[in-house]
Design an enzyme around this catalytic site. Structure first.
Site, short mmCIF file in Angstrom:
data_model
loop_
_atom_site.label_atom_id
_atom_site.label_comp_id
_atom_site.label_asym_id
_atom_site.label_seq_id
_atom_site.Cartn_x
_atom_site.Cartn_y
_atom_site.Cartn_z
CB CYS A 117 0.14 -4.20 -4.55
SG CYS A 117 0.55 -4.04 -2.76
CG HIS A 257 -3.10 -1.94 -5.55
ND1 HIS A 257 -3.80 -3.24 -4.82
CD2 HIS A 257 -2.31 -1.54 -4.49
CE1 HIS A 257 -3.32 -3.28 -3.80
NE2 HIS A 257 -2.36 -2.40 -3.61
CG ASN A 287 -3.13 -2.94 0.16
OD1 ASN A 287 -3.10 -4.00 -0.78
ND2 ASN A 287 -2.26 -2.23 -0.21
N1 COA Z 1 -4.60 5.37 13.80
C1 COA Z 1 -4.48 6.75 14.22
N2 COA Z 1 -3.53 7.38 14.24
C2 COA Z 1 -2.86 7.14 13.11
C3 COA Z 1 -2.81 5.69 12.71
C4 COA Z 1 -4.00 4.90 12.91
N3 COA Z 1 -4.16 3.68 12.32
N4 COA Z 1 -1.88 5.48 11.75
C5 COA Z 1 -1.00 6.62 11.88
N5 COA Z 1 -1.44 7.50 12.76
C6 COA Z 1 -1.11 8.85 13.22
C7 COA Z 1 0.42 8.96 12.94
O1 COA Z 1 1.04 8.48 14.11
C8 COA Z 1 0.61 10.39 12.98
O2 COA Z 1 0.54 10.94 14.23
P1 COA Z 1 1.37 12.04 14.71
O3 COA Z 1 0.92 13.20 13.82
O4 COA Z 1 0.96 12.45 16.00
O5 COA Z 1 2.82 11.72 14.37
C9 COA Z 1 -0.61 10.88 12.16
O6 COA Z 1 -1.42 9.89 12.27
C10 COA Z 1 -0.65 11.09 10.85
O7 COA Z 1 0.50 10.05 10.28
P2 COA Z 1 0.76 10.13 8.63
O8 COA Z 1 1.29 9.03 8.23
O9 COA Z 1 1.00 11.49 8.20
O10 COA Z 1 -0.82 9.81 8.06
P3 COA Z 1 -1.34 9.91 6.64
O11 COA Z 1 -2.46 10.75 6.33
O12 COA Z 1 -0.08 9.74 5.69
O13 COA Z 1 -2.03 8.39 6.74
C11 COA Z 1 -1.37 6.12 5.69
C12 COA Z 1 -1.10 7.24 6.71
C13 COA Z 1 -0.77 4.96 6.10
C14 COA Z 1 -3.05 5.78 5.67
C15 COA Z 1 -1.06 7.02 4.26
O14 COA Z 1 0.28 7.47 4.47
C16 COA Z 1 -1.25 5.92 3.08
O15 COA Z 1 -2.46 5.23 2.90
N6 COA Z 1 0.03 5.55 2.59
C17 COA Z 1 -0.09 4.73 1.59
C18 COA Z 1 0.01 3.16 2.12
C19 COA Z 1 -0.38 2.06 0.96
O16 COA Z 1 -1.36 2.29 0.22
N7 COA Z 1 0.38 1.32 0.95
C20 COA Z 1 0.38 0.30 0.10
C21 COA Z 1 0.75 0.33 -1.25
S1 COA Z 1 0.74 -0.84 -2.39
#
Ligand code: COA
Length: 330
Positions: A117, A257, A287
């Protein structure tokens, strides 16, 4: 006060995204998720999906034509094409070579760079250095991706986040007043395991895809990536500002970004940047990795979000990990 000579400037911007829209509601029919979850956790409402059979360079070429027209530069006059992507048309030749053919940049040297990215910022940094050397005049820097091809559509933790698209900038020698004020780039390979696609390279070659199919998709430790993205993008912003004698108040528009609205809000807060100086379009595109900044920059330009002489701060973060920033006087 700018404390460095300005060598290069952006003279053309272009962006192009596929027509097909995939909404959160569409995704809720594919995996166990909801529009509400995606919107509140990421800020994304919909993303674009490339047409099957089309390669990344197809979309990049559309963006390049727009940028070259604005720069009033015939493609034959391009010296260099730098194509940042993690989803090239083929393993080789480079996406840059496919793009070169499509736009008729017959006199250019064309190659890809891989910085996930942060790729577009890495490209700007490289082009600025090449122009400052005096050896090259006309450089096309591209960020384009078809991430939908490497996403596991059964993994709700990643498939809701990404989209396809292309953006680019024509870089030329500066008039001395406007252009790239400064850049900052960094990487930390120790964190490579947090965001990657293991398959398709020399460790897990394509011939082994049947044995380990899960390795041939993008993989991510969401929470860890989130944490690092906030810290490292904040650092990149501070480094390029302070290193060139500026602070957040001097910035007319901040284009981060477009990965997650909560990451953007956390960085904006750290930089004391009010909402009206932060550009956000991830609600419509998700993204798009290396394409995210040039698509946003192109859009912000056409919406009049910045004007001549304004200072625009670009900051990105991605797999590698890689991160970087660019400060541009338009
Ligand atoms: N829909 C519903 N539930 C979801 C889900 C979705 N699309 N994706 C994950 N979950 C669930 C998980 O399974 C987890 O469930 P559990 O508590 O029963 O285990 C719960 O939601 C929380 O998951 P978690 O990973 O802690 O959520 P989060 O608040 O961290 O959000 C992201 C997840 C991926 C949105 C977040 O971590 C994020 O944006 N990370 C950075 C990603 C990014 O920008 N990457 C590119 C960088 S260049």
């Amino acid at each position: 006060m700018e404390n460095r000579k300005i060598f290069s400037m952006i003279t053309g911007l272009g962006a192009f995204v596929p027509d097909k829209i995939l909404t959160n509601h569409d995704l809720a029919e594919m995996v166990d998720t909801s529009d509400e979850w995606i919107r509140t956790r990421t800020g994304i409402r919909e993303r674009r999906i490339a047409e099957s059979g089309k390669g990344t360079s197809f979309y990049a070429a559309k963006a390049a034509e727009i940028a070259l027209k604005q720069a009033n530069l015939p493609a034959e006059e391009l010296d260099i094409i730098i194509f940042a992507t993690v989803t090239p048309d083929m393993y080789f030749p480079s996406a840059a070579c496919f793009l070169q053919e499509k736009i008729g940049a017959v006199n250019a040297a064309a190659y890809d760079i891989s910085a996930a990215c942060t790729g577009f910022i890495y490209g700007l940094n490289l082009a600025d250095g090449m122009i400052s050397s005096g050896k090259y005049k006309n450089i096309l820097v591209v960020g384009a991706e078809i991430l939908s091809r490497i996403i596991n559509w059964n993994d709700r933790g990643t498939c809701v986040l990404f989209g396809d698209g292309a953006g680019c900038a024509v870089m030329q020698p500066s008039d001395g007043k406007r252009g790239i004020v400064g850049t900052f780039v960094k990487s930390d390979g120790r964190l490579n395991h947090l965001l990657n696609m293991p398959g398709g390279g020399s460790i897990y070659p394509p011939s082994e895809a049947k044995e380990n199919p899960e390795k041939y998709f993008l993989k991510m430790e969401g929470r860890e990536v989130f944490r690092h993205a906030v810290t490292l993008m904040g650092d990149a912003a501070t480094r390029v500002l302070q290193g060139n004698g500026f602070n957040g108040d001097d910035v007319n528009l901040f284009i981060p970004h477009q990965a997650n609205i909560r990451i953007i809000e956390a960085i904006a807060k750290r930089l004391h940047m009010p909402d009206d100086r932060v550009y956000v379009n991830l609600d419509r595109f998700g993204n798009t990795s290396s394409a995210s900044i040039p698509i946003a920059l192109h859009e912000a330009y056409h919406l009049g979000k910045f004007k001549e002489n304004d200072l625009v701060l670009l900051v990105a973060f991605g797999g590698g990990f890689t991160w970087g920033s660019a400060l541009v006087r338009f």
